[in-house]
Design an enzyme around this catalytic site. Structure first.
Site, PDB file in Angstrom:
ATOM      1  N   ARG A   1      69.860  42.089  85.350  1.00  0.00           N
ATOM      2  CA  ARG A   1      68.500  41.859  85.848  1.00  0.00           C
ATOM      3  C   ARG A   1      67.676  41.002  84.898  1.00  0.00           C
ATOM      4  NH1 ARG A   1      71.575  44.510  89.469  1.00  0.00           N
ATOM      5  NH2 ARG A   1      70.339  45.179  91.281  1.00  0.00           N
TER       6      ARG A   1
ATOM      7  N   TYR B   1      67.557  38.303  78.586  1.00  0.00           N
ATOM      8  CA  TYR B   1      66.871  37.012  78.657  1.00  0.00           C
ATOM      9  C   TYR B   1      65.396  37.174  78.314  1.00  0.00           C
ATOM     10  CZ  TYR B   1      64.542  33.028  80.875  1.00  0.00           C
ATOM     11  OH  TYR B   1      63.741  31.943  81.129  1.00  0.00           O
TER      12      TYR B   1
ATOM     13  N   ARG C   1      76.731  49.790  71.037  1.00  0.00           N
ATOM     14  CA  ARG C   1      77.830  50.403  71.788  1.00  0.00           C
ATOM     15  C   ARG C   1      79.162  49.741  71.468  1.00  0.00           C
ATOM     16  NH1 ARG C   1      80.465  47.776  75.936  1.00  0.00           N
ATOM     17  NH2 ARG C   1      78.470  47.209  76.893  1.00  0.00           N
TER      18      ARG C   1
ATOM     19  N   ASP D   1      66.236  46.666  73.786  1.00  0.00           N
ATOM     20  CA  ASP D   1      66.882  46.024  74.927  1.00  0.00           C
ATOM     21  C   ASP D   1      68.040  46.890  75.405  1.00  0.00           C
ATOM     22  OD1 ASP D   1      67.916  44.315  76.813  1.00  0.00           O
ATOM     23  OD2 ASP D   1      68.798  42.923  75.360  1.00  0.00           O
TER      24      ASP D   1
ATOM     25  N   CYS E   1      65.225  43.549  90.541  1.00  0.00           N
ATOM     26  CA  CYS E   1      65.721  42.419  91.335  1.00  0.00           C
ATOM     27  C   CYS E   1      66.681  42.942  92.401  1.00  0.00           C
ATOM     28  CB  CYS E   1      66.419  41.393  90.443  1.00  0.00           C
ATOM     29  SG  CYS E   1      66.993  39.930  91.331  1.00  0.00           S
TER      30      CYS E   1
ATOM     31  N   ILE F   1      75.463  37.267  86.539  1.00  0.00           N
ATOM     32  CA  ILE F   1      76.763  37.782  86.098  1.00  0.00           C
ATOM     33  C   ILE F   1      77.681  36.632  85.701  1.00  0.00           C
ATOM     34  CG2 ILE F   1      78.843  39.003  86.829  1.00  0.00           C
ATOM     35  CD1 ILE F   1      77.059  40.729  88.638  1.00  0.00           C
TER      36      ILE F   1
ATOM     37  N   ARG G   1      80.077  48.552  87.618  1.00  0.00           N
ATOM     38  CA  ARG G   1      79.252  49.080  86.525  1.00  0.00           C
ATOM     39  C   ARG G   1      77.813  49.274  87.002  1.00  0.00           C
ATOM     40  NH1 ARG G   1      78.243  46.215  80.624  1.00  0.00           N
ATOM     41  NH2 ARG G   1      80.522  45.968  80.725  1.00  0.00           N
TER      42      ARG G   1
ATOM     43  N   HIS H   1      54.753   9.181  69.695  1.00  0.00           N
ATOM     44  CA  HIS H   1      54.256   7.872  70.106  1.00  0.00           C
ATOM     45  C   HIS H   1      55.117   6.776  69.480  1.00  0.00           C
ATOM     46  CE1 HIS H   1      52.794   7.641  65.986  1.00  0.00           C
ATOM     47  NE2 HIS H   1      52.380   8.885  66.158  1.00  0.00           N
TER      48      HIS H   1
ATOM     49  N   GLU I   1      47.177  15.053  66.733  1.00  0.00           N
ATOM     50  CA  GLU I   1      47.888  15.325  65.481  1.00  0.00           C
ATOM     51  C   GLU I   1      47.113  16.311  64.613  1.00  0.00           C
ATOM     52  OE1 GLU I   1      50.361  15.848  63.982  1.00  0.00           O
ATOM     53  OE2 GLU I   1      51.204  14.048  63.052  1.00  0.00           O
TER      54      GLU I   1
ATOM     55  N   PHE J   1      47.651  18.253  46.619  1.00  0.00           N
ATOM     56  CA  PHE J   1      48.967  17.695  46.910  1.00  0.00           C
ATOM     57  C   PHE J   1      50.062  18.675  46.499  1.00  0.00           C
ATOM     58  CE2 PHE J   1      52.697  15.093  46.021  1.00  0.00           C
ATOM     59  CZ  PHE J   1      52.746  14.259  47.127  1.00  0.00           C
TER      60      PHE J   1
ATOM     61  N   LYS K   1      53.908  24.624  52.592  1.00  0.00           N
ATOM     62  CA  LYS K   1      53.424  23.635  53.547  1.00  0.00           C
ATOM     63  C   LYS K   1      52.938  24.261  54.849  1.00  0.00           C
ATOM     64  CE  LYS K   1      54.745  19.139  55.502  1.00  0.00           C
ATOM     65  NZ  LYS K   1      55.831  18.138  55.613  1.00  0.00           N
TER      66      LYS K   1
ATOM     67  N   TYR L   1      49.589  23.940  59.423  1.00  0.00           N
ATOM     68  CA  TYR L   1      50.557  24.111  60.503  1.00  0.00           C
ATOM     69  C   TYR L   1      50.311  25.425  61.233  1.00  0.00           C
ATOM     70  CZ  TYR L   1      53.634  20.099  59.751  1.00  0.00           C
ATOM     71  OH  TYR L   1      54.155  18.829  59.692  1.00  0.00           O
TER      72      TYR L   1
END
Length: 505
Positions: A49, A53, A78, A128, A158, A168, A193, A257, A326, A348, A355, A366
């Site tokens: 299902r 993901y 498991r 999960d 689903c 699958i 299963r 660019h 930018e 600098f 950084k 950043y």
């Protein structure tokens, strides 16, 4: 360029020789963390299902925005306990020995969750597994209550047989459970299963039994959603993200660019136009797109001249996004790196030391850029085929999201001029193709310095930004050591590396 005023220099006698470029900065209102307590995200749903993901994609997003997150996949535990998988009989509810093994694996996984959230600086753990029974979910809730963890359930429902069969064949055929098996045998065993799980499956009940729980039901791969009792900010972000993603085939093209006049001069920032070779690249890009014959392609640019001129040559409609501009270099805009090193040597050196976290005086880091680009990621997840024409730092942040790169790698990802990155989402990640259009351009990449500080030089003070760094497998937590208007603490030593999976359970 303006330095600090004389009064500011007098108030900071320990720094009288160099203008204090940072005293005018305002504190950011964001807290150091986006969660006020650890959160356990619990997946629910029958096999095939899309739980793994969703787990991997959600974890990648949360790490990218700065929330340390890790997936704990019960199938991995498991397979460690049972080395060889024979058939679907292992998942029968009346197989008492197998049921004991599966429960023990869940307990071991939850202990690892506890260690991650309480000892390893984790903020969110994603469990999960199928978690299809109320007994299992009640056990998880008791575990979370004992450890003061918040719980948010994500149930994937689903009933479309075509979607299930495709899942699958795309994912389960290559699962470690099925080495050297043909597709027909895998499909037959896996469908049996699923039938084993259906016997004891109890979906979340929003009207009665589970009405007080926090959860989202994702129905038929996003056709519908049911959201119940969202508790906090991070859960609302999770809901918003899950409501924007889709699994339809598409391709995302990222490029910078064309070469600009400032690129030729070695200057950063600014708003210069394209060079002669930059205009040649724009024409080559148009030819490439025509040859690709891409259906319903959208083109996005920043609001800076060099990306707009690149898009103008394509002869197609395009959209301008200011948030694709930018990174803002503040007082260092339109300077070369040599000029920055000469005029602001401490700045600098500080940027070379860290950084990702470093923020230009009067500009951005950043880290700031990742926050700014989050709406772009959300919109990219909603779209079909898209070409994003942006800039070096912006492209690095976008690539880091799709390729699951951490804060240490992000600022040094190679994004050369006149090169297209073709990204195709696949089951648990993203396929990347690099396409060079054979138009020469200058190299604007700076490698990561090997030695940040000479031994005879006083280390530069580290300055933490105001919210959590982009998470990675090497998560580093450092205390704040500089606030506006206060004397810095002693310098930090160079950062050292810290030592810091998929399928049905």
């Amino acid at each position: 360029m303006s330095g600090a005023s004389s009064s500011e220099q007098n108030n900071n006698s320990y720094e009288t020789k160099t203008p204090n470029l940072r005293m005018s900065e305002k504190k950011c209102s964001w807290a150091s963390y986006m969660t006020n307590s650890p959160t356990l995200i619990v997946m629910i749903g029958l096999p095939a299902r899309g739980k793994t993901y969703v787990s991997k994609k959600l974890t990648r997003y949360l790490n990218w925005i700065g929330v340390p997150t890790k997936v704990f996949n019960l199938g991995v535990y498991r397979r460690e306990a049972v080395k060889s998988y024979k058939s679907y009989d292992f998942f029968r509810h009346d197989n008492e020995e197998a049921m004991k093994i599966r429960k023990q694996c869940a307990l071991v996984a939850l202990e690892d969750v506890k260690a991650y959230l309480t000892e390893e600086n984790g903020q969110i753990a994603v469990f999960d597994a199928t978690n299809t029974t109320r007994e299992r979910r009640d056990m998880i809730l008791n575990f979370a209550e004992q450890n003061s963890f918040k719980v948010f359930f994500v149930e994937s429902v689903c009933d479309d047989p075509d979607v299930i069969a495709a899942n699958i064949l795309e994912v389960k055929v290559s699962s470690p459970d099925y080495p050297e098996r043909n597709r027909e045998n895998v499909m037959e065993d896996f469908l049996k299963r699923i039938e084993c799980y259906k016997v004891t499956y109890r979906p979340l009940d929003p009207d009665n039994y589970d009405k007080d729980l926090s959860f989202i039901k994702v129905i038929n791969v996003g056709q519908r959603f049911l959201v119940n009792r969202v508790q906090d900010y991070i859960q609302s972000k999770i809901v918003y993200y899950l409501m924007n993603i889709h699994v339809q085939p598409r391709t995302i093209y990222l490029c910078r660019h064309g070469e600009s006049e400032f690129n030729l001069l070695g200057k950063i920032g600014g708003d210069s136009g394209l060079s002669v070779r930059g205009k040649q690249f724009a024409q080559a890009l148009r030819k490439f797109l025509e040859e690709q014959e891409i259906t319903d392609l959208k083109v996005w640019t920043s609001q800076l001249k060099r990306t707009i001129q690149t898009a103008e040559s394509l002869g197609v409609p395009y959209e301008q996004w200011k948030i694709l501009n930018e990174i803002d270099a503040g007082v260092c805009e339109e300077m070369t790196y040599a000029e920055i090193e000469k005029r602001y040597p401490e700045e600098f050196a500080l940027r070379d030391q860290e950084k990702y976290l470093y923020r230009y005086p009067g500009g951005e880091s950043y880290q700031d850029l990742v926050q700014r680009l989050e709406p772009v990621i959300m919109e990219l997840e909603r779209q079909g085929n898209v070409l994003v024409i942006s800039h070096q730092a912006v492209m690095r942040c976008l690539l880091a999201y799709f390729l699951d790169k951490g804060a240490d790698e992000l600022p040094y990802l190679r994004c050369p001029l006149h090169t297209i990155f073709k990204l195709t989402p696949v089951a648990y990640g993203c396929k990347v193709e690099t396409i060079k259009l054979n138009v020469e351009a200058v190299n604007t990449h700076r490698d990561k310095p090997t030695n940040n500080f000479p031994k005879n030089q006083t280390p530069v003070r580290m300055r933490r930004n105001s919210f959590t760094p982009l998470s990675s497998s090497n998560t580093i937590r450092r205390p704040r050591n500089y606030s506006v208007g206060s004397r810095p603490l002693k310098p930090l030593s160079p950062l050292r590396a810290q030592d810091m999976q998929e399928g049905a359970d």
